[in-house]
Design an enzyme around this catalytic site. Sequence first.
Site, PDB file in Angstrom:
ATOM      1  CE  LYS A 173      53.698   8.020  81.546  1.00  0.00           C
ATOM      2  NZ  LYS A 173      54.501   6.852  81.833  1.00  0.00           N
ATOM      3  CD1 TRP A 222      56.412   1.738  79.673  1.00  0.00           C
ATOM      4  CD2 TRP A 222      58.444   2.655  79.931  1.00  0.00           C
ATOM      5  NE1 TRP A 222      56.398   2.971  79.078  1.00  0.00           N
ATOM      6  CE2 TRP A 222      57.619   3.555  79.221  1.00  0.00           C
ATOM      7  CE3 TRP A 222      59.757   3.021  80.212  1.00  0.00           C
ATOM      8  CZ2 TRP A 222      58.073   4.816  78.788  1.00  0.00           C
ATOM      9  CZ3 TRP A 222      60.216   4.261  79.780  1.00  0.00           C
ATOM     10  CH2 TRP A 222      59.383   5.143  79.079  1.00  0.00           C
ATOM     11  CG  ASP A 273      56.587   0.760  86.113  1.00  0.00           C
ATOM     12  OD1 ASP A 273      55.846   1.674  86.506  1.00  0.00           O
ATOM     13  OD2 ASP A 273      57.276   0.835  85.065  1.00  0.00           O
TER      14      ASP A 273
HETATM   15  C1  LIG Z   1      55.978   6.395  81.478  1.00  0.00           C
HETATM   16  C2  LIG Z   1      56.364   5.110  82.085  1.00  0.00           C
HETATM   17  C3  LIG Z   1      57.659   4.886  82.592  1.00  0.00           C
HETATM   18  C4  LIG Z   1      58.754   5.922  82.502  1.00  0.00           C
HETATM   19  O1  LIG Z   1      58.545   6.888  83.445  1.00  0.00           O
HETATM   20  P1  LIG Z   1      59.598   8.082  83.676  1.00  0.00           P
HETATM   21  O2  LIG Z   1      59.018   8.757  84.858  1.00  0.00           O
HETATM   22  O3  LIG Z   1      59.581   8.908  82.434  1.00  0.00           O
HETATM   23  O4  LIG Z   1      60.935   7.483  83.911  1.00  0.00           O
HETATM   24  C5  LIG Z   1      57.930   3.667  83.180  1.00  0.00           C
HETATM   25  N1  LIG Z   1      56.989   2.709  83.265  1.00  0.00           N
HETATM   26  C6  LIG Z   1      55.742   2.887  82.783  1.00  0.00           C
HETATM   27  C7  LIG Z   1      54.741   1.782  82.919  1.00  0.00           C
HETATM   28  C8  LIG Z   1      55.396   4.090  82.165  1.00  0.00           C
HETATM   29  O5  LIG Z   1      54.154   4.268  81.694  1.00  0.00           O
END
Ligand SMILES: *Cc1c(COP(=O)(O)O)cnc(C)c1O
Length: 355
Positions: free
Chosen positions: A190, A99, A166
């Site tokens: 999540k 990511w 993030d």
């Molecule tokens: C799942 C995830 C993403 C991607 O998220 P989307 O909403 O599917 O774009 C990005 N960063 C992390 C840390 C993730 O766990």
Amino acid sequence: MKKHNFNAGPSILPREVIEDTAKAILDFNGSGLSLMEISHRAKDFQPVVDEAEALFKELLNIPEGYSVLFLGGGASMEFCMVPFNFLEKKAAYLNTGVWAKKAMKEAKGFGEVVEVASSAEATYTYIPKDYTIPADADYFHITTNNTIYGTELKEDLNSPVPMVADMSSDIFSRPIDVSKYICIYGGAQKNLAPAGVTFVIVKNDAVGKVSRYIPSMLNYQTHIDNGSMFNTPPVVPIYAALLNLRWIKAQGGVKEMERRAIEKADMLYAEIDRNKLFVGTAAKEDRSRMNICFVMAPEYKDLEADFMKFATEKGMVGIKGHRSVGGFRASCYNALPKESVQALIDCMQEFEKLH
Ligand SMILES: *Cc1c(COP(=O)(O)O)cnc(C)c1O
């Protein structure tokens, strides 16, 4: 049989959040209409967005001068919105996984990107610690929890430049010092809500400093000015997020979420370390409380499929590791009860006795 939901994302939500969302889908606030068939500008819906924003601010102790946005596009959209809005000349990124790498790739289209450190050479099993953040960077980008590899920055770092994070998979699992960041974002699927909504916490006066043209939909200012209502926001996921935020508050807030996360993670890691059949994949000091990754010990490698079958028969769901790590991953988000972690531990112990 009771199912224990260890899915990495979309993932477990509190049962009452799902039930109350279902009720609102049938009849929203006694209006006789479904939550799915009302205008996002209906007078009943504005309070939903307002309360969700207020609870974000309250639960995360967000200082004055920040906005909370509910957008579409996922965390992946933020990989480009962040540099679009904040990168004038140079940005620093910590490469702790797929990511982080994707975020970096998007930023390269907007300016100079400095990878301050990377753990790619070790399949991202640890978080690099020795590196220098360029003091002239516009921001320093981190991924606080690496969902795929099971590593986590469990405390806010110190940085000479403002941070962007993030926090897709560990938001609301610990208190954070929001003042260290100009932007915190994540996909909600999540630890917050069903898929479809992206949360962004953004510092108002950090926006509007780059010289490039930014399309309206990708400009944070647009969404700050319109309170997430510039276009139609994801109404149902926002409502579910609100119910989950109320649930978090009723349980005792993020401090309590952190206490439970530590308790659950300690239980499972203790079993991984004790059980002769399994080994953890992440460096001990960087172990994630949210995504707990483990594989069969080398001498028991051929038992992997057997354990998967054994655990599945006992109600474990979603414990298959990401394809880039292999083995197993038990995601232990806020809504996962301690009983589910205990059920997985029981499973590991029973399986050990058979071998
Ligand atoms: C799942 C995830 C993403 C991607 O998220 P989307 O909403 O599917 O774009 C990005 N960063 C992390 C840390 C993730 O766990």
